[in-house]
Enzyme design. Structure first.
Site, short mmCIF file in Angstrom:
data_model
loop_
_atom_site.label_atom_id
_atom_site.label_comp_id
_atom_site.label_asym_id
_atom_site.label_seq_id
_atom_site.Cartn_x
_atom_site.Cartn_y
_atom_site.Cartn_z
N LYS A 87 17.02 13.38 11.76
CA LYS A 87 18.40 13.10 11.38
C LYS A 87 19.10 12.34 12.51
O LYS A 87 18.79 12.54 13.68
CB LYS A 87 19.11 14.42 11.08
CG LYS A 87 20.50 14.30 10.46
CD LYS A 87 21.01 15.70 10.12
CE LYS A 87 22.42 15.67 9.55
NZ LYS A 87 22.89 17.04 9.20
N SER A 160 24.84 17.15 4.60
CA SER A 160 25.03 15.87 5.26
C SER A 160 23.73 15.15 5.57
O SER A 160 23.72 13.99 5.96
CB SER A 160 25.81 16.08 6.57
OG SER A 160 25.06 16.89 7.47
N SER A 184 23.42 21.74 5.01
CA SER A 184 22.95 20.36 5.14
C SER A 184 21.44 20.18 5.11
O SER A 184 20.96 19.07 4.94
CB SER A 184 23.50 19.75 6.44
OG SER A 184 24.90 19.63 6.36
#
Length: 517
Positions: A87, A160, A184
């Protein structure tokens, strides 16, 4: 004895890749190139999934070096030579780390996040960084725009960690890692028919991960199978001197979680069904009811309905938001100070600059509204924040622990998401119906307890549905066993049709079985 084998890139696993490596039918450099081909075809062209923020231009060189090392001294681990994504809030010394924000565009951190080191040391190839909602605030846009859901292109992949879920679902890699503060990891895995692990707080290090709320932030994997998730979690765990909370997991973490994968794990397991998270969408509810029936068939003792106390349901949103708003406002500066002078150094600077960048041109009003709430939050000494930390979190944690103890439960289950993924911004979809309610996801963050989700069905229009297994602190071995048993009995995971196999992705080869196989 020789056997004919077929390596297929689509839906491949860590074990299948290693089998092809060992037979010398595939090299890490070839594998990396195959994934780059797919990214070019489907991320940048075709359906334009927009899942990848940055590609590591040195990935082919790194993979070639790992091939030579494998030939000369053998493999370091099961991830040796395998491309992975991280990420874009994980620090990487050789790639920009932006948290999805234009305000950190091209920012190169001074070193790797601890979890990135944990991946590099056993020989994983960092293929790049995946797209994410700006600063990890769910609902905010990414630096590179909108990421789309490959199963239904007019729906969101949720966040996210939106890019990670799409990248693994689209077979751009076999493993991705990210962070979870309120869902997330689990949300993107749920709507992309993937397995996600939100570990126990402190089981993995958050050092070098751009903070949202350190009281809740935790890193974990997203994969296509429970086995690959177990392999990756074992590589990610470990004591980090720069994250004191990891010391609490000493003697409670494992480097090999695959030892707990048992198809019979659900026999006599006591599973509680949390009824509070049903009632928003009939297709999802029906799918989870079917899953509960399967749990019973697999030998589980199912206790239902379980209800969380009203006082817990009443305070959890306030506790969660109070902690996130206050800690982001104060703690983001600790990270920003490590960057070059040209980048913002405080939340106040981020907010001011966001107003100029996120005005009418980007339509990113959701982020600005969230930042208004953050701006109103107090300091880390504010009584409301201290009350959430000292009273709110223990209240919720103890209530859930008491429920599990009173019913002698091994795990709780519920829909990972109450609603299908919402339509993308500016997309009108009359078929979307969902009476959204309080999500289950942030209970795992508030308590610090682990949660693992696996695919459990599909909506009529082909959108994945997921079930979550939630348990006590450091009970990942138990949850992995349950998730694996359910996965093996159902095998709901299937690829979508928007990113079909490309030429060269199937390799036929002959393998000589080793003794004992």
């Amino acid at each position: 004895m020789a056997e004919t084998c077929s390596f297929q890139l689509e839906e491949t696993t860590i074990a299948e890749i290693n089998m092809a490596f060992d037979a010398r039918a595939l090299t890490s450099q070839q594998l990396t190139q195959l994934y780059l081909n797919r990214i070019h075809a489907y991320n940048n062209h075709g359906p334009r999934l927009n899942a990848i923020n940055t590609i590591n231009l040195n990935a082919l060189e790194t993979s070639a070096a790992l091939d030579l090392e494998r030939q000369s001294t053998g493999k370091r681990s099961l991830l040796h030579g395998i491309p992975v994504f991280v990420k874009d809030n994980y620090d990487t010394f050789d790639l920009p780390t932006t948290a999805g924000s234009v305000l950190l565009k091209d920012s190169i951190p001074p070193d790797d996040a601890f979890l990135v080191k944990q991946l590099r040391e056993p020989g994983a190839v960092i293929l790049g960084k995946t797209a994410m909602s700006e600063w990890a605030w769910i609902g905010a846009k990414s630096l590179i725009g909108i990421t789309v859901n490959p199963y239904k292109l007019n729906r969101a992949p949720t966040g996210s960690s939106s890019g990670r879920g799409v990248a693994i679902a689209a077979n751009f890699a076999v493993v991705a890692t990210g962070s979870d503060t309120g869902g997330s990891i689990r949300n993107p895995s749920a709507v992309n028919a993937l397995v996600g692990i939100k570990p126990t707080l402190g089981l993995t290090s958050r050092d070098g991960i751009i903070p949202l709320a350190p009281a809740f932030d935790v890193g974990g994997p997203i994969t296509r199978t429970v086995t690959d998730a177990a392999i990756t979690l074992g590589i990610m765990t470990g004591i980090d001197v720069n994250h004191r909370q990891t010391y609490k997991s000493e003697a409670q973490f494992y480097k090999d979680y695959t030892q707990f994968l048992d198809q019979n794990a659900l026999r006599s397991a006591r599973i509680g069904v949390v009824e509070d998270f049903f009632g928003s969408n009939k297709e999802i509810d029906d799918s989870i009811r079917t899953a509960i029936a399967i749990l019973k068939e697999l030998g589980a003792i199912v206790i239902e309905p379980i209800h969380y106390p009203e006082k817990v349901l009443a305070v959890r949103t306030e506790v969660h938001n109070r902690v996130i708003y206050t800690e982001f406002k104060s703690k983001i500066a600790d990270y920003l100070i490590t960057l070059e002078d040209k980048y913002p150094k405080t939340f106040a600077e981020i907010f001011a600059l966001s107003k100029s960048h996120n005005g009418t041109d980007s339509q990113n009003q959701d982020l600005l509204e969230l930042f208004e709430s953050v701006a109103l939050a107090g300091s880390l000494s504010d009584p409301a924040y201290l009350d959430a930390i000292d009273n709110g979190i223990p209240l919720i944690r103890n209530a859930i622990r008491e429920i599990m103890d009173s019913y002698n439960l091994d795990a709780l289950v519920y829909p990972t998401r109450r609603c299908p993924p919402y339509p993308l911004p500016f997309v009108v979809d009359p078929s979307y119906v969902c009476e959204d309610g309080l999500p289950a996801s942030n209970f795992a963050n508030i308590t610090g307890f682990p949660e693992i989700n696996v695919p459990t069905g599909w909506t009529e229009d082909g959108i994945p549905i997921s079930i979550s297994f939630f348990g006590r602190a450091c009970n990942e071995p138990i949850l992995l066993g349950f998730a694996y048993a359910y996965e093996q009995a159902t095998k709901y995971r299937r690829p979508h049709n928007t990113t079909p196999p490309l030429p060269g992705e199937v390799i036929e080869y002959t393998r000589v079985a080793t003794s004992g196989e």
